[in-house]
Write an enzyme that holds these catalytic residues in place. Structure first.
Site, short mmCIF file in Angstrom:
data_model
loop_
_atom_site.label_atom_id
_atom_site.label_comp_id
_atom_site.label_asym_id
_atom_site.label_seq_id
_atom_site.Cartn_x
_atom_site.Cartn_y
_atom_site.Cartn_z
N ARG A 44 -9.37 0.35 9.17
CA ARG A 44 -8.97 -1.01 9.50
C ARG A 44 -10.04 -1.74 10.30
NH1 ARG A 44 -3.05 0.26 8.94
NH2 ARG A 44 -1.92 -1.66 9.32
N ARG A 100 11.61 -1.06 10.82
CA ARG A 100 10.57 -0.62 11.75
C ARG A 100 10.56 -1.49 13.00
NH1 ARG A 100 5.06 -0.01 8.39
NH2 ARG A 100 4.30 -1.15 10.19
N LYS A 114 0.83 -1.22 0.00
CA LYS A 114 0.00 0.00 0.00
C LYS A 114 0.86 1.27 0.00
CE LYS A 114 -2.02 -1.15 3.91
NZ LYS A 114 -1.31 -2.42 4.19
N ARG A 166 11.60 -5.41 5.02
CA ARG A 166 11.28 -3.99 4.77
C ARG A 166 12.24 -3.06 5.49
NH1 ARG A 166 5.23 -2.07 5.34
NH2 ARG A 166 5.36 -3.18 7.33
N ARG A 181 0.01 -9.34 13.58
CA ARG A 181 -0.54 -8.34 12.65
C ARG A 181 -1.38 -9.01 11.56
NH1 ARG A 181 4.87 -5.44 11.47
NH2 ARG A 181 3.81 -4.32 9.79
P1 ADP Z 1 1.49 -1.94 7.75
O1 ADP Z 1 2.47 -1.32 6.82
O2 ADP Z 1 2.00 -3.12 8.45
O3 ADP Z 1 0.15 -2.15 7.13
P2 ADP Z 1 0.98 0.63 9.09
O4 ADP Z 1 2.19 1.45 8.92
O5 ADP Z 1 -0.21 0.95 8.28
O6 ADP Z 1 1.35 -0.92 8.95
O7 ADP Z 1 0.56 0.62 10.63
C1 ADP Z 1 1.48 0.30 11.65
C2 ADP Z 1 0.73 0.16 12.98
O8 ADP Z 1 0.08 1.40 13.29
C3 ADP Z 1 -0.39 -0.88 12.98
O9 ADP Z 1 0.07 -2.18 13.29
C4 ADP Z 1 -1.31 -0.32 14.08
O10 ADP Z 1 -0.79 -0.59 15.37
C5 ADP Z 1 -1.20 1.18 13.85
N1 ADP Z 1 -2.23 1.67 12.90
C6 ADP Z 1 -2.03 2.25 11.68
N2 ADP Z 1 -3.20 2.56 11.10
C7 ADP Z 1 -4.17 2.18 11.96
C8 ADP Z 1 -5.59 2.21 11.93
N3 ADP Z 1 -6.27 2.71 10.88
N4 ADP Z 1 -6.26 1.73 13.01
C9 ADP Z 1 -5.62 1.23 14.09
N5 ADP Z 1 -4.28 1.16 14.17
C10 ADP Z 1 -3.55 1.63 13.12
P1 ADP Z 2 2.25 -1.85 3.23
O1 ADP Z 2 2.24 -0.34 3.21
O2 ADP Z 2 1.05 -2.44 2.55
O3 ADP Z 2 2.49 -2.42 4.58
P2 ADP Z 2 4.81 -1.56 1.81
O4 ADP Z 2 4.48 -0.71 0.64
O5 ADP Z 2 5.55 -0.94 2.93
O6 ADP Z 2 3.49 -2.31 2.34
O7 ADP Z 2 5.63 -2.82 1.26
C1 ADP Z 2 6.09 -3.85 2.13
C2 ADP Z 2 7.46 -4.32 1.68
O8 ADP Z 2 7.36 -5.02 0.43
C3 ADP Z 2 8.48 -3.22 1.45
O9 ADP Z 2 9.73 -3.76 1.79
C4 ADP Z 2 8.39 -2.96 -0.06
O10 ADP Z 2 9.61 -2.44 -0.58
C5 ADP Z 2 8.10 -4.34 -0.60
N1 ADP Z 2 7.19 -4.34 -1.77
C6 ADP Z 2 6.11 -3.55 -1.97
N2 ADP Z 2 5.48 -3.87 -3.12
C7 ADP Z 2 6.19 -4.90 -3.67
C8 ADP Z 2 6.04 -5.69 -4.87
N3 ADP Z 2 5.02 -5.46 -5.73
N4 ADP Z 2 6.94 -6.65 -5.10
C9 ADP Z 2 7.96 -6.87 -4.23
N5 ADP Z 2 8.16 -6.18 -3.09
C10 ADP Z 2 7.29 -5.20 -2.80
#
Ligand code: ADP
Ligand code: ADP
Ligand code: ZN
Length: 215
Positions: A88, A159, A13, A127, A170
């Site tokens: 979420r 992270r 995302k 990541r 998660r």
């Molecule tokens: P990911 O990349 O793993 O999807 P995010 O960066 O979106 O994670 O979120 C990291 C953490 O921040 C989540 O595990 C949660 O603890 C918190 N968080 C982010 N967005 C939300 C949301 N919309 N509702 C509740 N918690 C959230």
């Molecule tokens: P989210 O925001 O959904 O948690 P991220 O965009 O942070 O996910 O991506 C999670 C990890 O996967 C990062 O290390 C990113 O560089 C990698 N990644 C994202 N999209 C792809 C893809 N299409 N193919 C391979 N690796 C990817």
């Protein structure tokens, strides 16, 4: 255009949101980035959120709803926005709908990135991210210069919650609390599901093709 990026942790995302920002010029609203900035700055909100984030639990709905309400009312969202990581839960989605009704800017499309769990674990554990929000991967998407962000020159890091203990939780939390939103948006007729397993640019081209219908 008002876009929602949806999918499990690690689906891509944030990566796609950054590309959409460059392409369309709409702001990215990442609740994860907003929460991490608060943790870094040691705000009251950050202190309250950190314990949940470290365990891979969701931060309570009222906190998130407050954040998103303020952010969506800012001037830069008038031209369009990209939601990343919100909503979420069903209450978060209901609150979003009420806010967007009030400001007269409904979501045009929900882009649902589908990726299976095994691949998600690989993506999350490799990541690297930057405090500017850019996200990299040690194997599939490394920064051009070792450990230096391509975009801002900052140092990339892992992270705190991208570790083996937290990842499983998660993914569980996603399945139980967030996945039901797929049906929620399907019923509204705005959900488009994409194969998120493909390469970053392949996924982005798919997204552009879908969004071309809304421009
Ligand atoms: P990911 O990349 O793993 O999807 P995010 O960066 O979106 O994670 O979120 C990291 C953490 O921040 C989540 O595990 C949660 O603890 C918190 N968080 C982010 N967005 C939300 C949301 N919309 N509702 C509740 N918690 C959230
Ligand atoms: P989210 O925001 O959904 O948690 P991220 O965009 O942070 O996910 O991506 C999670 C990890 O996967 C990062 O290390 C990113 O560089 C990698 N990644 C994202 N999209 C792809 C893809 N299409 N193919 C391979 N690796 C990817
Ligand atoms: Zn950076």
């Amino acid at each position: 255009m008002n876009i929602m990026l949806f999918g499990p942790p690690g689906a891509g995302k944030g990566t796609q949101a950054k590309k959409l920002v460059d392409f369309y010029g709409f702001p990215q609203i990442s609740t994860g980035d907003i929460l991490r900035a608060n943790v870094r700055e040691g705000t009251e909100l950050g202190l309250a959120a950190k314990a949940y984030m470290d365990k891979g639990e969701l931060v309570p709905d009222d906190v998130l709803i407050g954040i998103i309400k303020n952010r969506l009312k800012e001037e830069d969202c008038k031209k369009g926005f990209i939601l990343d990581g919100y909503p979420r839960t069903v209450p978060q989605a209901d609150a979003l709908e009420a806010i967007l009704d009030e400001i007269g800017r409904p979501i045009d499309v929900v882009l649902n990135l589908e990726v299976h769990d095994e691949m998600l674990v690989g993506r999350i554990s490799g990541r690297l991210m930057c405090k500017c929000g850019a996200s990299y991967h040690i194997i599939s998407n490394p920064p051009k210069k070792d450990r230096i962000c391509d975009i801002c020159g900052g140092e990339v890091f892992q992270r705190a919650d991208d570790n083996a203990e937290t990842v499983d939780n998660r993914l569980d939390v996603y399945e139980k609390q967030t996945q039901p939103l797929i049906n929620y948006y399907k019923k509204k007729g705005i959900l488009v599901t994409l194969d998120g397993r493909r390469g970053i640019d392949v996924v982005f081209n798919n997204i552009k093709g879908i969004l071309a219908k809304f421009a």
